[in-house]
Write a protein that holds these residues in place. Structure first.
Motif, mmCIF file in Angstrom:
data_model
loop_
_atom_site.group_PDB
_atom_site.id
_atom_site.type_symbol
_atom_site.label_atom_id
_atom_site.label_comp_id
_atom_site.label_asym_id
_atom_site.label_seq_id
_atom_site.Cartn_x
_atom_site.Cartn_y
_atom_site.Cartn_z
ATOM 1 N N ILE A 70 0.823 -1.224 0.000
ATOM 2 C CA ILE A 70 0.000 0.000 0.000
ATOM 3 C C ILE A 70 0.855 1.271 0.000
ATOM 4 C CG2 ILE A 70 -1.463 1.401 1.523
ATOM 5 C CD1 ILE A 70 -3.296 -0.897 1.844
ATOM 6 N N ALA A 71 1.967 1.267 0.689
ATOM 7 C CA ALA A 71 2.800 2.472 0.761
ATOM 8 C C ALA A 71 3.270 2.924 -0.615
ATOM 9 C CB ALA A 71 4.000 2.230 1.681
ATOM 10 N N GLU A 72 3.314 1.990 -1.564
ATOM 11 C CA GLU A 72 3.774 2.331 -2.909
ATOM 12 C C GLU A 72 2.830 3.305 -3.618
ATOM 13 O OE1 GLU A 72 4.925 -1.165 -5.116
ATOM 14 O OE2 GLU A 72 6.221 -1.829 -3.476
ATOM 15 N N SER A 85 19.002 3.079 -0.318
ATOM 16 C CA SER A 85 19.409 2.101 0.699
ATOM 17 C C SER A 85 18.183 1.443 1.326
ATOM 18 C CB SER A 85 20.240 2.775 1.798
ATOM 19 O OG SER A 85 19.410 3.596 2.604
ATOM 20 N N LYS A 86 18.400 0.267 1.867
ATOM 21 C CA LYS A 86 17.322 -0.465 2.531
ATOM 22 C C LYS A 86 16.728 0.379 3.659
ATOM 23 C CE LYS A 86 16.367 -4.812 4.876
ATOM 24 N NZ LYS A 86 16.866 -6.094 5.348
ATOM 25 N N GLU A 87 17.581 1.061 4.394
ATOM 26 C CA GLU A 87 17.131 1.905 5.511
ATOM 27 C C GLU A 87 16.284 3.082 5.020
ATOM 28 O OE1 GLU A 87 20.452 -0.563 6.481
ATOM 29 O OE2 GLU A 87 20.399 1.037 4.985
ATOM 30 N N GLU A 88 16.737 3.730 3.941
ATOM 31 C CA GLU A 88 15.989 4.869 3.405
ATOM 32 C C GLU A 88 14.656 4.412 2.820
ATOM 33 O OE1 GLU A 88 14.970 8.769 2.464
ATOM 34 O OE2 GLU A 88 16.463 7.976 3.839
ATOM 35 N N LYS A 89 14.664 3.277 2.120
ATOM 36 C CA LYS A 89 13.423 2.736 1.566
ATOM 37 C C LYS A 89 12.438 2.437 2.690
ATOM 38 C CE LYS A 89 11.478 -1.010 -1.132
ATOM 39 N NZ LYS A 89 11.394 -2.422 -1.219
ATOM 40 N N ILE A 94 7.503 3.658 5.618
ATOM 41 C CA ILE A 94 6.816 3.884 6.897
ATOM 42 C C ILE A 94 6.100 5.229 6.876
ATOM 43 C CG2 ILE A 94 7.206 4.374 9.358
ATOM 44 C CD1 ILE A 94 9.383 2.138 9.257
ATOM 45 N N GLU A 95 6.788 6.266 6.407
ATOM 46 C CA GLU A 95 6.171 7.600 6.332
ATOM 47 C C GLU A 95 4.956 7.589 5.407
ATOM 48 O OE1 GLU A 95 9.313 10.294 5.212
ATOM 49 O OE2 GLU A 95 10.284 10.129 7.177
ATOM 50 N N ALA A 96 5.096 6.944 4.267
ATOM 51 C CA ALA A 96 3.985 6.872 3.314
ATOM 52 C C ALA A 96 2.817 6.083 3.900
ATOM 53 C CB ALA A 96 4.461 6.235 2.012
ATOM 54 N N PHE A 97 3.125 4.960 4.513
ATOM 55 C CA PHE A 97 2.074 4.128 5.095
ATOM 56 C C PHE A 97 1.332 4.899 6.187
ATOM 57 C CE2 PHE A 97 0.544 0.699 7.932
ATOM 58 C CZ PHE A 97 -0.283 0.049 7.031
ATOM 59 N N ASP A 98 2.074 5.589 7.039
ATOM 60 C CA ASP A 98 1.435 6.386 8.098
ATOM 61 C C ASP A 98 0.549 7.484 7.505
ATOM 62 O OD1 ASP A 98 2.549 4.846 10.099
ATOM 63 O OD2 ASP A 98 4.175 6.260 10.524
ATOM 64 N N GLU A 123 6.203 -6.609 7.224
ATOM 65 C CA GLU A 123 7.504 -5.959 7.051
ATOM 66 C C GLU A 123 8.571 -6.569 7.957
ATOM 67 O OE1 GLU A 123 8.607 -3.524 4.867
ATOM 68 O OE2 GLU A 123 6.688 -3.902 3.886
ATOM 69 N N GLU A 124 8.182 -6.958 9.152
ATOM 70 C CA GLU A 124 9.139 -7.479 10.126
ATOM 71 C C GLU A 124 9.204 -9.003 10.127
ATOM 72 O OE1 GLU A 124 8.009 -5.515 13.758
ATOM 73 O OE2 GLU A 124 8.261 -3.543 12.837
ATOM 74 N N ARG A 125 8.415 -9.650 9.260
ATOM 75 C CA ARG A 125 8.363 -11.115 9.176
ATOM 76 C C ARG A 125 8.201 -11.723 10.568
ATOM 77 N NH1 ARG A 125 8.656 -8.608 5.159
ATOM 78 N NH2 ARG A 125 9.971 -8.974 3.370
ATOM 79 N N GLN A 126 7.194 -11.230 11.298
ATOM 80 C CA GLN A 126 6.992 -11.585 12.701
ATOM 81 C C GLN A 126 6.240 -12.891 12.920
ATOM 82 O OE1 GLN A 126 4.884 -8.335 14.476
ATOM 83 N NE2 GLN A 126 6.681 -7.025 14.575
ATOM 84 N N SER A 127 5.755 -13.516 11.874
ATOM 85 C CA SER A 127 4.894 -14.682 12.054
ATOM 86 C C SER A 127 5.051 -15.640 10.881
ATOM 87 C CB SER A 127 3.431 -14.224 12.138
ATOM 88 O OG SER A 127 3.046 -13.665 10.881
#
Length: 187
Positions: A70-72, A85-89, A94-98, A123-127
């Motif tokens: 969705i952020a896209e 960079s992965k960090e910048e992406k 996150i900013e877009a999603f928010d 995003e965090e592959r938590q499950s």
């Protein structure tokens, strides 16, 4: 004049994904009308409907597939060729999603919180569900590359290399089936 929030604003953001081509296909001239982000998420959701493991929450996977990009709607489809960079992406997404979530009126707070939970879990592959949906994301890309190769006489083998990154038995099984189908075509 104070800005009002309408659910229609959220729907407009999501609607942008229907017209946003996946950049990897555009850069490689894979098809005259390349797959969109929304069509990618749709097939992932349909793939999730095929989950036959009772230990996995199938509905959650379907929802996660429909939310994961969705952020896209704001960031666009960022690819490695963008040299971000992965960090910048991650920060941009996150900013877009928010921003997109903030378009959901407070009367839909439960839905907003569910979208947020699904997106961050993915995003965090938590499950196990998030890991499986990531595999669906990769497999849909692999399968789309295969379809473009068949239809348009293009070589997209770089996308097939992602098959080695698959982690779940179900999607690995699909990948094996696709490799066998590709071998049969080549013979």
């Amino acid at each position: 004049m104070e800005k009002t929030t309408s659910i229609l604003n959220f729907f407009s953001f999501v609607g942008k994904l229907k017209h946003l081509p996946r950049k990897g296909w555009v850069l490689r001239n894979a098809d005259p009308v390349p797959e969109t982000v929304a069509s990618h998420m749709y097939r992932m959701a349909t793939m999730a409907m095929m989950i036959n493991d009772n230990s996995i929450d199938k509905v959650k996977c379907i929802q996660m597939a429909l939310v994961h990009d969705i952020a896209e709607a704001i960031t666009g489809d960022i690819t490695p060729s963008d040299n971000i960079s992965k960090e910048e992406k991650e920060k941009m997404e996150i900013e877009a999603f928010d921003k997109i979530l903030n378009e959901i009126p407070t009367e839909y707070v439960d839905s907003r919180e569910n979208l947020k939970m699904l997106w961050y879990e993915y995003e965090e592959r938590q499950s196990p569900e998030a890991i499986l949906v990531k595999d669906l994301d990769l497999f849909d890309m692999i399968y789309q590359a295969h379809e473009y190769e068949k239809a348009n006489d293009v070589v997209l083998t770089e996308f097939l290399e992602y098959g080695d990154k698959l982690r779940t038995n179900l999607v690995k099984k699909w990948w094996e089936e696709l490799k066998e189908a590709r071998l049969a075509i080549q013979q």
